[in-house]
Every structure is written in structure tokens, then in C-alpha cells.
Scaffold this active site. Structure first.
Site, short mmCIF file in Angstrom:
data_model
loop_
_atom_site.label_atom_id
_atom_site.label_comp_id
_atom_site.label_asym_id
_atom_site.label_seq_id
_atom_site.Cartn_x
_atom_site.Cartn_y
_atom_site.Cartn_z
N ASP A 60 -8.37 3.52 -12.43
CA ASP A 60 -9.34 2.74 -13.19
C ASP A 60 -8.58 2.07 -14.33
OD1 ASP A 60 -11.62 1.60 -14.05
OD2 ASP A 60 -12.61 3.44 -14.68
N GLY A 63 -11.18 -0.03 -18.86
CA GLY A 63 -12.25 -0.80 -19.50
C GLY A 63 -13.32 0.14 -20.05
N PHE A 64 -13.78 1.04 -19.20
CA PHE A 64 -14.84 1.97 -19.60
C PHE A 64 -14.40 2.82 -20.80
CE2 PHE A 64 -17.08 6.04 -19.30
CZ PHE A 64 -18.40 5.60 -19.29
N GLN A 162 -20.17 -6.63 -12.57
CA GLN A 162 -20.97 -6.11 -13.68
C GLN A 162 -22.32 -6.84 -13.69
OE1 GLN A 162 -20.43 -3.62 -15.57
NE2 GLN A 162 -18.24 -3.19 -15.46
N ASP A 240 -16.63 7.97 -7.09
CA ASP A 240 -15.85 8.94 -7.85
C ASP A 240 -16.76 9.54 -8.89
OD1 ASP A 240 -15.58 6.40 -9.69
OD2 ASP A 240 -15.03 8.11 -10.91
N CYS A 278 -20.50 26.79 4.01
CA CYS A 278 -19.27 26.17 3.50
C CYS A 278 -18.05 26.96 3.97
CB CYS A 278 -19.30 26.13 1.98
SG CYS A 278 -17.81 25.42 1.24
N CYS A 280 -14.91 26.55 2.58
CA CYS A 280 -13.82 26.42 1.61
C CYS A 280 -13.18 27.78 1.35
CB CYS A 280 -14.32 25.80 0.30
SG CYS A 280 -15.12 26.95 -0.83
N CYS A 283 -15.51 30.23 -0.56
CA CYS A 283 -16.60 30.81 0.23
C CYS A 283 -16.07 31.73 1.33
CB CYS A 283 -17.46 29.71 0.83
SG CYS A 283 -18.38 28.81 -0.44
N HIS A 309 -14.66 24.70 -4.62
CA HIS A 309 -15.85 24.67 -3.76
C HIS A 309 -16.61 23.35 -3.94
CE1 HIS A 309 -19.71 25.62 -1.94
NE2 HIS A 309 -20.24 25.15 -3.06
ZN LIG Z 1 -17.38 26.75 -0.58
#
Ligand SMILES: [Zn+2]
Length: 349
Positions: A60, A63-64, A162, A240, A278, A280, A283, A309
Site C-alpha cells: 500500500d 496514502g491512508f 476513490q 486485505d 477447521c 489448521c 485446531c 487459525h
Molecule cells: Zn483452526
């Protein structure tokens, strides 16, 4: 995209991100320019090499951040003067200097420098900022075309549409931008900054009708599960948001049945994983009871596991959305997904 503002997705290393299925990460030119310095990163071989991430990166432009984080001095047609939020030093960003910073960093996708204003701005300020962003885009393109890539690969410059929550401004910005150049992708900025959800969805409808359908569209700074689904429904490809890692550090967990807060007493002896569907690493190995214990005891592993996670959860959500689109079942799939997700969120904030 997982967010790694300071060239790190907080608490996760690149191997874990790859294993979670993350494809692309986002870093921030404003922050990396101030610390450690884009010139240093350039000397060390660019951002990919510096942070050891060999997948795509987007930077990025800042600007923000310049308009939200830094103490602003002056905004002029030439550029912006501001004080660094780190040491108070006076800095100056112009479209040209930001292109140099982003060439130094060497991300695959670089964002234009734009004039960002609050979500609820009146039409006159929104028009002023939107039209300035288009003029700055022309200067970004000129500077970007003049500077050679430094780190052995091509970069793509993305424009940012914008226009606040004003249909006509959004349409005009999209028309001016598409007429300027054949861009390889388009970003939609200035949403999810305090406006009402229906306004955001309306702007997405307007902008997505105006942009070429064969190029990726990136909705900046948006990343809660329900927003991802509503964005995809309206043609957005890239997102994002800091939410998965920021929420993870606060004990907040995305699950297929809504969000839960792991610190609540009800999870004290809960042997189930965070989300039963899940796969991951958190988990696969640990119970809610154990992760709650880590949080209550202020152990850093708790924050890491929830960040992992949550990133994994959003990546898996996008994978499921792509599969549903490929099968022509996105509408039915997304309705079912959202119904279940909204069925029992025990925290709403
Ligand atoms: Zn998970």
C-alpha cells in the site's frame, strides 16, 4: 491477503502462512519508509528477500496512513507534508517519491499514492480528494514508467478508485482511470472507513459495473467474513484486513458458527477445537480449554494460535467461495454460509 504492515504478519512466520494456504501478503510503504527505511530494504535485496516470503506481495502506498496516522502539515497539489508518527520528523510524500519508495521495496503489486478522506465526507471534499487522486495517478504512472524495477522482477501499478459514498464521483473516477491506461488490476479505496454497510455495498455495485471485468479488483482494507462474501458477490477478487491477526491477539475467533471470544468462562473445560471443521495447526492439536488457559495466563502462544487459525479460516473461506463460483453455486452457497455464521455469534463487537 494476510496483512504484514511492517513486513511481518504479526506473530506468524512465512512457513506458517504458506501452510495456512495464504497466497499473497500486504505490506505498507509509509511504515517501511519510516522504519527501517526503503533504501535499507533495497540494499538488502528487496522486501521478498528481507522478510523471506517468496510469494506475491502488495505494498500500500501510505496514502491512508499519511492522512490518518501522521500529523498532517500541509496538503497541496504537489504532495503532502507530515510529521512521522515515530520520531516527529518532517517528511514529504509526492506521487513521484512514493513510486521511488515502492520501487525500492520491490513488491509485485504497488499502489498509487492517493488522497484519502474520512468515509462521511461531504460531496465537495470527496470530489476534491477523488479528482486529486486521479491527477496524482497520472504522475504515479509517469514516475513508475521512468523508474526501472530493482529486484529482477516486473511490478504492477494499481490505480485506486476513490469518490466516497457518492455514485457520480465513483463513476467519474472509474471512467477517468480506465481511460488513462490499460491497468493490470484496479483497487477500490475509501470504503469500510465508517460509512454504513448498505452505502459500501452500493458503491461496490457502482464501481464494479464501471471497471473492466477481466482484471482483478481489490477492495482495500476490508476483510471480515461477511464483507468478503458480499464483496465477492459484487465482483471483488482481492481483499486485505488486519482483523484476523488483530482479533486473534484479543482472543476473538472466527468459526463457521460465528465469532467467539475464547476468554469467556464457558470455554474453561471445553475440549472441542476452536472450529470442528477447521484443519489448521491450532485446531488439529489444541482444545478451546487449553487456548483459553493460554489467554487467561497471558501466554504468547495463545495469540499465535488464534492468529494462525483466523488467517487460515479466511483463506479457507475464499477457497470455498472460488469452488462455489466454479460450480455456479455461489448464491446458494453464500446464503447457507452466512445463515450459519450469523446463527450464534456470542460477541458482536
Ligand atoms: Zn483452526
Amino acid at each position: 491477503m494476510a496483512v504484514g504492515t511492517l513486513a511481518t504478519v504479526k506473530s506468524l512466520d512465512p512457513r506458517e502462512l504458506r501452510e495456512a494456504g495464504a497466497q499473497m501478503i500486504l505490506a505498507n510503504a509509509y511504515h517501511l519508509h519510516l522504519r527501517p527505511g526503503d533504501d535499507l530494504i533495497a540494499r538488502l535485496g528487496g522486501l521478498h528477500r528481507f522478510m523471506r516470503w517468496d510469494g506475491p506481495i502488495l505494498t500500500d502506498s501510505g496514502g491512508f496512513q499519511v492522512f490518518s496516522l501522521a500529523q498532517l502539515r500541509t496538503v497541496a497539489e504537489e504532495g503532502v507534508e507530515f510529521r512521522s508518527h515515530i520520531d516527529g520528523s518532517t517528511r514529504r510524500f509526492t506521487p513521484e517519491s512514493v513510486m521511488e519508495i515502492e520501487r525500492n521495496l520491490g513488491a509485485d503489486v504497488v499502489m498509487q499514492f492517493d488522497h484519502v478522506i474520512p468515509g462521511q465526507s461531504d460531496p465537495a471534499s470527496a470530489r476534491d480528494a477523488s479528482e486529486r487522486s486521479v491527477r496524482w495517478l497520472a504522475r504515479c504512472l509517469e514516475a513508475f514508467s521512468r523508474l526501472e524495477p530493482m529486484h529482477g522482477h516486473q511490478q504492477s501499478l494499481f490505480p485506486i478508485v476513490q469518490g466516497g459514498i457518492h455514485d457520480d464521483l465513483r463513476r467519474e473516477a472509474a471512467a477517468a482511470i480506465t481511460a488513462m491506461h490499460d491497468w493490470s488490476g484496479y483497487a477500490i479505496g475509501g470504503l469500510s472507513v465508517g460509512e454504513a454497510k448498505p452505502d459500501m455495498y452500493r458503491m461496490l455495485d457502482v464501481v464494479n459495473q464501471a471497471l473492466p471485468s477481466d482484471r482483478p479488483r481489490y477492495l482495500m482494507g476490508v476483510g471480515f467474513p461477511e464483507d468478503l462474501i458480499e464483496g465477492v458477490r459484487r465482483g471483488v477478487d482481492l481483499f486485505d484486513c488486519v482483523a484476523p491477526t488483530r482479533m486473534g491477539r484479543n482472543g476473538s475467533v472466527f468459526t463457521s458458527d460465528g465469532r467467539l471470544n475464547i476468554k469467556r468462562a464457558e470455554y474453561r473445560s471445553d475440549e472441542r477445537p476452536l472450529d470442528e471443521s477447521c484443519d489448521c495447526a491450532a485446531c488439529a492439536q489444541f482444545s478451546r480449554a487449553y487456548i483459553r488457559h493460554l489467554f487467561v495466563s497471558d501466554e504468547m502462544l495463545g495469540m499465535r494460535l488464534l492468529s494462525l487459525h483466523n488467517v487460515h479460516f479466511l483463506v479457507a473461506l475464499m477457497r470455498a467461495a472460488r469452488a462455489a463460483i466454479a460450480k455456479g453455486e455461489f448464491d446458494a452457497w453464500s446464503r447457507r454460509w452466512l445463515d450459519r455464521y450469523h446463527s450464534r455469534s456470542d460477541i458482536l463487537a
